[in-house]
Design an enzyme around this catalytic site. Structure first.
Site, PDB file in Angstrom:
ATOM      1  N   LYS A 134      17.728 -30.644  12.401  1.00  0.00           N
ATOM      2  CA  LYS A 134      18.090 -30.678  13.830  1.00  0.00           C
ATOM      3  C   LYS A 134      16.848 -30.767  14.701  1.00  0.00           C
ATOM      4  CE  LYS A 134      21.799 -27.307  13.058  1.00  0.00           C
ATOM      5  NZ  LYS A 134      22.168 -25.923  13.435  1.00  0.00           N
ATOM      6  N   ARG A 191       9.212 -24.332 -11.275  1.00  0.00           N
ATOM      7  CA  ARG A 191       8.427 -23.166 -11.670  1.00  0.00           C
ATOM      8  C   ARG A 191       8.058 -22.244 -10.529  1.00  0.00           C
ATOM      9  NH1 ARG A 191       7.854 -26.669 -15.130  1.00  0.00           N
ATOM     10  NH2 ARG A 191       7.667 -27.984 -13.318  1.00  0.00           N
ATOM     11  N   THR A 192       7.459 -22.825  -9.496  1.00  0.00           N
ATOM     12  CA  THR A 192       6.861 -21.966  -8.475  1.00  0.00           C
ATOM     13  C   THR A 192       7.935 -21.133  -7.771  1.00  0.00           C
ATOM     14  OG1 THR A 192       5.142 -23.611  -8.217  1.00  0.00           O
ATOM     15  CG2 THR A 192       5.305 -21.967  -6.492  1.00  0.00           C
ATOM     16  N   HIS A 236      -3.024 -25.274  -4.023  1.00  0.00           N
ATOM     17  CA  HIS A 236      -1.895 -24.582  -4.669  1.00  0.00           C
ATOM     18  C   HIS A 236      -2.458 -23.306  -5.296  1.00  0.00           C
ATOM     19  CE1 HIS A 236       1.743 -23.730  -6.648  1.00  0.00           C
ATOM     20  NE2 HIS A 236       1.978 -24.867  -7.268  1.00  0.00           N
ATOM     21  N   ARG A 264       6.261 -23.736   0.663  1.00  0.00           N
ATOM     22  CA  ARG A 264       5.790 -25.008   0.082  1.00  0.00           C
ATOM     23  C   ARG A 264       6.162 -26.104   1.066  1.00  0.00           C
ATOM     24  NH1 ARG A 264       6.406 -27.379  -5.909  1.00  0.00           N
ATOM     25  NH2 ARG A 264       4.732 -25.860  -6.135  1.00  0.00           N
TER      26      ARG A 264
HETATM   27  C1  NCD Z   1       2.382 -28.556  -9.435  1.00  0.00           C
HETATM   28  C2  NCD Z   1       2.518 -28.794  -7.936  1.00  0.00           C
HETATM   29  O1  NCD Z   1       3.587 -28.548  -7.358  1.00  0.00           O
HETATM   30  O2  NCD Z   1       1.500 -29.151  -7.364  1.00  0.00           O
HETATM   31  N1  NCD Z   1       3.527 -27.973  -9.976  1.00  0.00           N
HETATM   32  C3  NCD Z   1       3.551 -26.610 -10.097  1.00  0.00           C
HETATM   33  O3  NCD Z   1       3.688 -25.903  -9.131  1.00  0.00           O
HETATM   34  N2  NCD Z   1       3.353 -26.089 -11.302  1.00  0.00           N
HETATM   35  C4  NCD Z   1       1.970 -29.748 -10.190  1.00  0.00           C
HETATM   36  C5  NCD Z   1       2.713 -31.029  -9.980  1.00  0.00           C
HETATM   37  O4  NCD Z   1       3.715 -31.091  -9.271  1.00  0.00           O
HETATM   38  O5  NCD Z   1       2.280 -32.009 -10.594  1.00  0.00           O
END
Ligand code: NCD
Length: 304
Positions: free
Chosen positions: A80, A51-52, A129, A101
């Protein structure tokens, strides 16, 4: 330079404006399709994501910009031995804005120190997040028309679940919200968050089971137990199914209750609930794309 590492980086008025702007973007996307023309967004994903990453990509494309990046550190110079700091310095030469991320808590903050372009935290380990929080706030606003005077139950992995940490922190900025935390006793909210709640005199309780909820709920926010954060897989096995929404909890869903989940889901939220009118987790996904459009446009505008 304005970064977005935590929801606390933006004033509450700015967050409210982003949510409103996102609504406008959803209604008339054609009015925003050149906002980020000739601009490049880098998605640096050192951890898995569906999703993100895709919603940032979709958001940037909808603004007329382009996207570069990677979805796994395995194909990068990290293998590396390149440090995150150097990767960020390098990518700052290509991109106008960076989405990061990373499995380490604090990674986005570190990146922001060395980036010469805005950095957006797309999840740093078990910490925060904040863009998922914007999606969550937008979904709550859409269905409850307010972000205060809410009773919210958070269930699942409250220890490692960064979406919970970010959302609770953000909701503290809006008055009079009550929190019910439902989890196995080893997956309770982190001490730092509990201290914050206590210092602000927030009404909250921590319980092990949905059976102990008797108050009507405005929001139920389910989360998956974060298998990847456990050092000991046996420990994960012991707690992974501790809190689940089952048919027995159906009574918690009043017609006005909003059922949310950041996804991906596991056993905690059976597909049985998907057809319930209270289930809005796929609307959260939709909201996520438009708030990310609004956020990207805002941060790019701040640069000039
Ligand atoms: C979440 C995350 O990455 O923290 N996912 C997301 O971005 N919607 C939730 C999860 O991974 O459980």
């Amino acid at each position: 330079m304005q970064h977005f590492l935590t929801t606390e980086d933006l004033a509450i008025e700015t967050i409210n404006n982003l949510i409103q702007r996102a609504q406008l973007m959803a209604q008339t996307p054609e009015n925003f399709q050149s906002l980020a023309r000739h601009q490049q967004l880098a998605t640096l994903f050192f951890e898995p994501s569906t999703r993100t990453r895709l919603s940032f990509t979709s958001a940037m494309h909808s603004l007329g910009g382009t996207v570069l990046g990677f979805e796994s550190s395995l194909s990068t110079s990290t293998t590396k031995g390149e440090s995150l700091i150097d990767t960020i310095r390098v990518v700052s030469q290509y991109a106008d804005i960076i989405v990061l991320r990373h499995p380490q808590a604090g990674a986005a903050e570190l990146a922001a120190k060395y980036a010469s372009v805005p950095v957006i935290n797309a999840g740093d380990g078990d910490h925060l997040h904040p863009t998922q929080t914007l999606a969550d706030l937008a979904a709550i606003t859409q269905y409850k028309h307010r972000l205060n005077h809410l009773t919210l139950a958070f269930a699942g992995d409250l220890k490692y679940g960064r979406t919970v940490h970010s959302l609770v922190q953000a909701l503290l900025q809006y008055g009079q919200n009550r929190f019910i935390f439902v989890s196995h006793s080893s997956l309770k909210i982190p001490v730092t968050l509990r201290t914050q709640l206590m210092a602000k005199n927030i009404d909250f309780i921590e319980i092990n089971s949905f059976d102990d909820i008797h108050a009507p709920l405005d929001v139920i926010y389910m989360t998956r137990v974060q298998a990847e954060r456990f050092e000991n897989p046996d420990e994960y096995e012991q707690v992974k199914d501790a809190v689940q929404l089952t048919t027995a909890q159906q009574k918690l869903l009043s017609p006005n209750t909003l059922l949310l989940h950041p996804l991906p889901r596991g056993q905690e939220l059976p597909t049985y609930f998907d057809h319930f009118p209270q289930a809005h987790y796929f609307d959260q996904v939709k909201a996520g794309r438009f708030v990310r459009m609004a956020l990207i446009a805002y941060l790019l505008a701040q640069k000039h």
